[in-house]
Design a protein around this motif. Structure first.
Motif, PDB file in Angstrom:
ATOM      1  N   ASP A  50      40.772  35.349  36.205  1.00 42.14           N
ATOM      2  CA  ASP A  50      39.787  36.427  36.339  1.00 42.14           C
ATOM      3  C   ASP A  50      40.473  37.796  36.271  1.00 42.14           C
ATOM      4  OD1 ASP A  50      37.756  34.610  36.414  1.00 42.14           O
ATOM      5  OD2 ASP A  50      37.267  34.885  38.541  1.00 42.14           O
ATOM      6  N   ASN A  76      37.258  31.532  34.965  1.00 41.02           N
ATOM      7  CA  ASN A  76      35.978  31.367  34.262  1.00 41.02           C
ATOM      8  C   ASN A  76      35.625  32.612  33.451  1.00 41.02           C
ATOM      9  OD1 ASN A  76      35.615  32.066  37.233  1.00 41.02           O
ATOM     10  ND2 ASN A  76      33.727  32.876  36.347  1.00 41.02           N
ATOM     11  N   HIS A 141      42.152  27.579  39.027  1.00 40.61           N
ATOM     12  CA  HIS A 141      41.374  28.814  39.223  1.00 40.61           C
ATOM     13  C   HIS A 141      40.384  28.664  40.380  1.00 40.61           C
ATOM     14  CE1 HIS A 141      39.375  32.534  38.624  1.00 40.61           C
ATOM     15  NE2 HIS A 141      38.223  31.939  38.475  1.00 40.61           N
ATOM     16  N   HIS A 176      39.372  32.346  42.777  1.00 41.68           N
ATOM     17  CA  HIS A 176      37.963  32.393  42.366  1.00 41.68           C
ATOM     18  C   HIS A 176      37.002  32.831  43.465  1.00 41.68           C
ATOM     19  CE1 HIS A 176      34.351  31.494  40.128  1.00 41.68           C
ATOM     20  NE2 HIS A 176      34.008  30.502  40.925  1.00 41.68           N
TER      21      HIS A 176
HETATM   22 FE   LIG Z   1      36.405  33.136  38.907  1.00 44.54          FE
END
Ligand SMILES: [Fe+2]
Length: 286
Positions: A50, A76, A141, A176
Protein backbone atom coordinates in the motif's frame (compact mmCIF):
# COMPACT_ATOMS: atom_id res chain seq x y z
CA UNK A 1 3.22 -10.51 -13.50
CA UNK A 2 5.47 -11.86 -10.80
CA UNK A 3 3.34 -13.21 -8.00
CA UNK A 4 5.95 -15.52 -6.56
CA UNK A 5 7.01 -15.50 -2.97
CA UNK A 6 10.46 -14.07 -2.35
CA UNK A 7 12.96 -15.89 -0.21
CA UNK A 8 15.39 -13.38 1.26
CA UNK A 9 17.47 -16.09 2.94
CA UNK A 10 19.09 -15.73 6.32
CA UNK A 11 19.59 -12.47 8.18
CA UNK A 12 21.88 -11.87 11.12
CA UNK A 13 21.25 -8.20 11.83
CA UNK A 14 18.13 -6.26 12.77
CA UNK A 15 15.36 -5.49 10.26
CA UNK A 16 12.97 -2.57 9.98
CA UNK A 17 9.49 -3.40 8.65
CA UNK A 18 6.71 -0.97 7.87
CA UNK A 19 3.50 -0.74 5.87
CA UNK A 20 1.17 1.80 4.31
CA UNK A 21 3.15 4.75 2.98
CA UNK A 22 -0.22 5.72 1.36
CA UNK A 23 1.30 8.44 -0.86
CA UNK A 24 2.53 10.28 2.23
CA UNK A 25 5.90 11.45 0.92
CA UNK A 26 6.91 13.17 4.18
CA UNK A 27 6.31 10.05 6.28
CA UNK A 28 8.17 7.92 3.71
CA UNK A 29 11.16 10.27 3.81
CA UNK A 30 11.05 10.07 7.61
CA UNK A 31 11.05 6.27 7.83
CA UNK A 32 13.98 6.03 5.40
CA UNK A 33 15.89 8.62 7.44
CA UNK A 34 15.06 6.67 10.59
CA UNK A 35 16.48 3.44 9.17
CA UNK A 36 19.63 5.30 8.18
CA UNK A 37 19.91 6.83 11.65
CA UNK A 38 19.56 3.37 13.17
CA UNK A 39 22.31 2.08 10.86
CA UNK A 40 19.96 -0.38 9.15
CA UNK A 41 20.95 -0.94 5.50
CA UNK A 42 18.25 -0.91 2.80
CA UNK A 43 18.76 -4.66 2.34
CA UNK A 44 17.19 -5.00 5.82
CA UNK A 45 14.24 -2.66 5.29
CA UNK A 46 10.89 -4.10 4.09
CA UNK A 47 7.63 -2.36 3.19
CA UNK A 48 4.60 -4.67 3.25
CA UNK A 49 2.57 -2.74 0.69
CA UNK A 50 0.00 0.00 0.00
CA UNK A 51 2.62 2.51 -1.15
CA UNK A 52 -0.18 4.78 -2.34
CA UNK A 53 -3.69 5.56 -1.12
CA UNK A 54 -5.07 8.47 0.92
CA UNK A 55 -2.36 11.16 0.68
CA UNK A 56 -1.21 13.70 -1.89
CA UNK A 57 1.88 12.36 -3.63
CA UNK A 58 1.52 8.83 -5.01
CA UNK A 59 4.02 9.13 -7.86
CA UNK A 60 6.68 10.90 -5.78
CA UNK A 61 6.27 8.35 -2.98
CA UNK A 62 6.64 5.43 -5.38
CA UNK A 63 9.70 7.09 -6.96
CA UNK A 64 11.33 7.51 -3.55
CA UNK A 65 10.58 3.94 -2.49
CA UNK A 66 11.84 2.49 -5.77
CA UNK A 67 15.05 4.52 -5.72
CA UNK A 68 15.71 3.68 -2.06
CA UNK A 69 16.38 0.02 -2.87
CA UNK A 70 14.27 -1.40 -0.02
CA UNK A 71 12.19 -4.56 -0.53
CA UNK A 72 8.48 -3.96 -1.23
CA UNK A 73 5.49 -6.31 -1.25
CA UNK A 74 2.33 -5.88 -3.28
CA UNK A 75 -0.62 -4.55 -1.29
CA UNK A 76 -4.20 -4.55 -2.47
CA UNK A 77 -3.74 -0.95 -3.66
CA UNK A 78 -0.80 -1.93 -5.89
CA UNK A 79 -2.71 -4.98 -7.13
CA UNK A 80 -5.81 -2.97 -8.05
CA UNK A 81 -3.88 -0.14 -9.72
CA UNK A 82 -1.64 -2.51 -11.69
CA UNK A 83 -4.67 -4.46 -12.90
CA UNK A 84 -6.58 -1.30 -13.83
CA UNK A 85 -9.45 -2.21 -11.48
CA UNK A 86 -12.17 0.25 -10.66
CA UNK A 87 -11.63 0.27 -6.91
CA UNK A 88 -8.93 -0.20 -4.28
CA UNK A 89 -9.77 -3.82 -3.51
CA UNK A 90 -9.99 -3.15 0.23
CA UNK A 91 -13.30 -4.99 0.27
CA UNK A 92 -15.28 -2.06 1.70
CA UNK A 93 -19.05 -2.57 1.57
CA UNK A 94 -20.88 -0.34 -0.92
CA UNK A 95 -22.25 2.82 0.66
CA UNK A 96 -20.02 2.70 3.77
CA UNK A 97 -17.96 5.77 4.51
CA UNK A 98 -14.71 3.88 3.75
CA UNK A 99 -16.14 3.06 0.34
CA UNK A 100 -17.26 6.66 -0.28
CA UNK A 101 -13.85 8.01 0.75
CA UNK A 102 -12.19 5.51 -1.61
CA UNK A 103 -14.29 6.89 -4.47
CA UNK A 104 -12.26 10.05 -4.00
CA UNK A 105 -8.70 8.86 -3.38
CA UNK A 106 -8.54 5.78 -5.59
CA UNK A 107 -9.29 7.53 -8.93
CA UNK A 108 -6.87 10.29 -7.88
CA UNK A 109 -4.08 7.71 -7.46
CA UNK A 110 -5.02 5.97 -10.70
CA UNK A 111 -4.79 9.27 -12.57
CA UNK A 112 -1.61 10.53 -10.92
CA UNK A 113 0.46 7.37 -11.31
CA UNK A 114 2.56 6.78 -14.41
CA UNK A 115 2.27 3.64 -16.50
CA UNK A 116 5.78 2.77 -15.35
CA UNK A 117 4.81 3.00 -11.67
CA UNK A 118 1.75 0.77 -12.26
CA UNK A 119 3.90 -1.77 -14.11
CA UNK A 120 6.31 -1.83 -11.18
CA UNK A 121 3.37 -2.38 -8.80
CA UNK A 122 2.27 -5.37 -10.86
CA UNK A 123 5.74 -6.89 -10.66
CA UNK A 124 5.88 -6.95 -6.85
CA UNK A 125 5.85 -10.20 -4.89
CA UNK A 126 2.83 -10.99 -2.69
CA UNK A 127 4.82 -12.41 0.16
CA UNK A 128 8.32 -13.16 1.37
CA UNK A 129 10.25 -15.34 3.76
CA UNK A 130 13.43 -14.91 5.74
CA UNK A 131 15.21 -16.71 8.56
CA UNK A 132 16.61 -15.13 11.71
CA UNK A 133 18.03 -16.88 14.78
CA UNK A 134 16.58 -20.24 13.73
CA UNK A 135 13.10 -18.84 13.23
CA UNK A 136 11.29 -18.62 9.91
CA UNK A 137 9.44 -15.36 9.22
CA UNK A 138 6.81 -14.73 6.55
CA UNK A 139 5.63 -11.26 5.58
CA UNK A 140 2.29 -10.73 3.85
CA UNK A 141 0.16 -7.67 3.15
CA UNK A 142 -3.16 -8.48 4.86
CA UNK A 143 -3.62 -12.16 5.59
CA UNK A 144 -2.59 -15.49 4.15
CA UNK A 145 -6.07 -16.36 2.89
CA UNK A 146 -6.49 -12.97 1.16
CA UNK A 147 -4.31 -9.97 0.39
CA UNK A 148 -7.05 -7.66 1.75
CA UNK A 149 -7.91 -9.53 4.97
CA UNK A 150 -8.13 -7.21 7.98
CA UNK A 151 -6.55 -8.92 10.98
CA UNK A 152 -6.89 -6.95 14.20
CA UNK A 153 -5.65 -7.67 17.71
CA UNK A 154 -9.20 -8.39 18.88
CA UNK A 155 -9.81 -11.07 16.22
CA UNK A 156 -10.59 -14.35 18.04
CA UNK A 157 -7.55 -16.56 18.54
CA UNK A 158 -9.10 -19.51 16.67
CA UNK A 159 -9.55 -17.34 13.58
CA UNK A 160 -5.95 -16.20 13.78
CA UNK A 161 -4.87 -19.83 14.16
CA UNK A 162 -6.80 -20.77 11.00
CA UNK A 163 -4.99 -18.01 9.15
CA UNK A 164 -1.66 -19.04 10.64
CA UNK A 165 -2.26 -22.65 9.54
CA UNK A 166 -1.85 -21.46 5.94
CA UNK A 167 1.81 -20.69 6.64
CA UNK A 168 4.70 -22.87 7.72
CA UNK A 169 6.51 -19.90 9.26
CA UNK A 170 7.07 -19.43 12.99
CA UNK A 171 6.24 -15.75 12.74
CA UNK A 172 3.86 -14.06 10.29
CA UNK A 173 3.97 -10.30 9.88
CA UNK A 174 1.06 -8.53 8.19
CA UNK A 175 0.02 -4.93 7.63
CA UNK A 176 -3.07 -3.57 5.81
CA UNK A 177 -5.29 -3.12 8.89
CA UNK A 178 -3.29 -0.07 10.03
CA UNK A 179 -2.98 -0.88 13.75
CA UNK A 180 0.24 -2.37 15.17
CA UNK A 181 0.11 -5.38 17.52
CA UNK A 182 1.72 -8.70 18.29
CA UNK A 183 0.28 -11.93 19.68
CA UNK A 184 1.71 -15.27 20.64
CA UNK A 185 -0.34 -18.18 19.27
CA UNK A 186 1.03 -21.33 20.90
CA UNK A 187 4.63 -21.46 19.80
CA UNK A 188 4.02 -19.15 16.85
CA UNK A 189 3.40 -15.43 16.51
CA UNK A 190 1.23 -13.05 14.51
CA UNK A 191 2.53 -9.48 14.24
CA UNK A 192 1.21 -6.39 12.49
CA UNK A 193 3.94 -3.92 11.58
CA UNK A 194 1.67 -0.86 11.72
CA UNK A 195 1.68 1.76 8.97
CA UNK A 196 3.58 5.00 8.48
CA UNK A 197 1.32 7.03 6.19
CA UNK A 198 -1.66 7.47 8.54
CA UNK A 199 -1.89 7.71 12.33
CA UNK A 200 -3.07 4.65 14.25
CA UNK A 201 -6.45 6.25 15.13
CA UNK A 202 -4.96 6.92 18.57
CA UNK A 203 -5.19 10.72 18.65
CA UNK A 204 -1.51 11.24 17.82
CA UNK A 205 0.04 12.18 14.47
CA UNK A 206 2.62 9.39 14.54
CA UNK A 207 2.88 6.36 12.31
CA UNK A 208 4.43 3.05 13.42
CA UNK A 209 7.18 0.70 12.31
CA UNK A 210 8.50 -2.60 13.60
CA UNK A 211 12.06 -3.58 14.47
CA UNK A 212 13.01 -7.27 14.48
CA UNK A 213 16.17 -7.48 16.57
CA UNK A 214 18.35 -10.57 17.14
CA UNK A 215 19.57 -10.24 20.70
CA UNK A 216 21.32 -12.61 23.10
CA UNK A 217 20.01 -15.62 21.27
CA UNK A 218 16.42 -14.36 21.14
CA UNK A 219 14.52 -12.20 18.68
CA UNK A 220 12.98 -9.04 20.08
CA UNK A 221 10.09 -7.45 18.19
CA UNK A 222 9.66 -3.79 19.04
CA UNK A 223 7.13 -1.27 17.71
CA UNK A 224 8.23 2.33 17.42
CA UNK A 225 6.44 5.57 16.74
CA UNK A 226 7.42 7.45 13.61
CA UNK A 227 7.20 11.17 14.31
CA UNK A 228 7.45 13.28 11.19
CA UNK A 229 6.23 16.57 9.75
CA UNK A 230 2.51 15.75 9.52
CA UNK A 231 1.65 19.40 8.95
CA UNK A 232 3.76 19.36 5.75
CA UNK A 233 1.94 16.20 4.61
CA UNK A 234 -1.40 17.93 5.19
CA UNK A 235 -0.21 21.09 3.38
CA UNK A 236 0.81 18.96 0.39
CA UNK A 237 -2.74 17.60 0.27
CA UNK A 238 -4.32 21.04 0.54
CA UNK A 239 -2.04 22.47 -2.16
CA UNK A 240 -3.41 19.82 -4.53
CA UNK A 241 -6.95 20.55 -3.45
CA UNK A 242 -7.16 17.32 -1.51
CA UNK A 243 -9.44 18.44 1.33
CA UNK A 244 -10.75 15.00 2.27
CA UNK A 245 -11.19 13.44 5.70
CA UNK A 246 -7.71 11.92 5.59
CA UNK A 247 -6.12 15.39 5.37
CA UNK A 248 -7.71 16.14 8.76
CA UNK A 249 -6.66 12.77 10.15
CA UNK A 250 -2.99 13.57 9.56
CA UNK A 251 -3.21 16.21 12.32
CA UNK A 252 -6.09 14.97 14.49
CA UNK A 253 -4.78 11.41 14.67
CA UNK A 254 -8.26 9.89 14.35
CA UNK A 255 -9.64 8.15 11.28
CA UNK A 256 -12.43 9.69 9.18
CA UNK A 257 -14.18 6.33 9.04
CA UNK A 258 -14.15 3.30 11.30
CA UNK A 259 -16.36 0.94 9.30
CA UNK A 260 -13.71 -1.74 9.27
CA UNK A 261 -12.97 -1.69 13.01
CA UNK A 262 -14.18 -4.39 15.41
CA UNK A 263 -15.88 -3.11 18.60
CA UNK A 264 -12.75 -3.24 20.72
CA UNK A 265 -10.57 -1.21 18.34
CA UNK A 266 -13.54 1.11 17.68
CA UNK A 267 -13.78 1.94 21.38
CA UNK A 268 -10.06 2.76 21.56
CA UNK A 269 -10.32 5.66 19.12
CA UNK A 270 -8.32 8.68 20.22
CA UNK A 271 -6.43 6.83 22.99
CA UNK A 272 -2.67 6.69 22.59
CA UNK A 273 -1.41 3.14 22.08
CA UNK A 274 1.89 1.53 23.04
CA UNK A 275 2.20 -2.04 21.74
CA UNK A 276 4.29 -4.16 24.08
CA UNK A 277 7.42 -5.65 22.63
CA UNK A 278 7.58 -9.42 22.21
CA UNK A 279 10.62 -11.60 22.80
CA UNK A 280 10.77 -14.78 20.75
CA UNK A 281 13.10 -17.40 22.22
CA UNK A 282 15.84 -18.82 20.03
CA UNK A 283 15.37 -22.23 18.42
CA UNK A 284 18.33 -24.27 17.32
CA UNK A 285 17.42 -26.56 14.46
CA UNK A 286 20.04 -29.08 13.56
FE1 LIG B 1 -4.09 -2.72 2.18
Amino acid sequence: MNHTLLNLGRFEEQLLIFGGPYGNLQATQAVLQESEKLGIPVSHVICNGDCVAYCAQPEETVDLIRSSGITVLMGNCEQSLADGRENCGCGFETGTSCSLLAEDWYPYCAEQLSIDAKRWMGSLPKGLFFDLEGRRFQIVHGGLSAINRFIFASMPTDEKLKEMALSDADVVIGGHAGLPFGEQLGERYWLNSGVIGMPANDGTQDGWYLLIIPEEGNVRCEWHRLSYNARAAQSAMHKLNRFNGYAETLLSGVWPSMDILPDKEFSQRGRAISPESITIPIVNRA
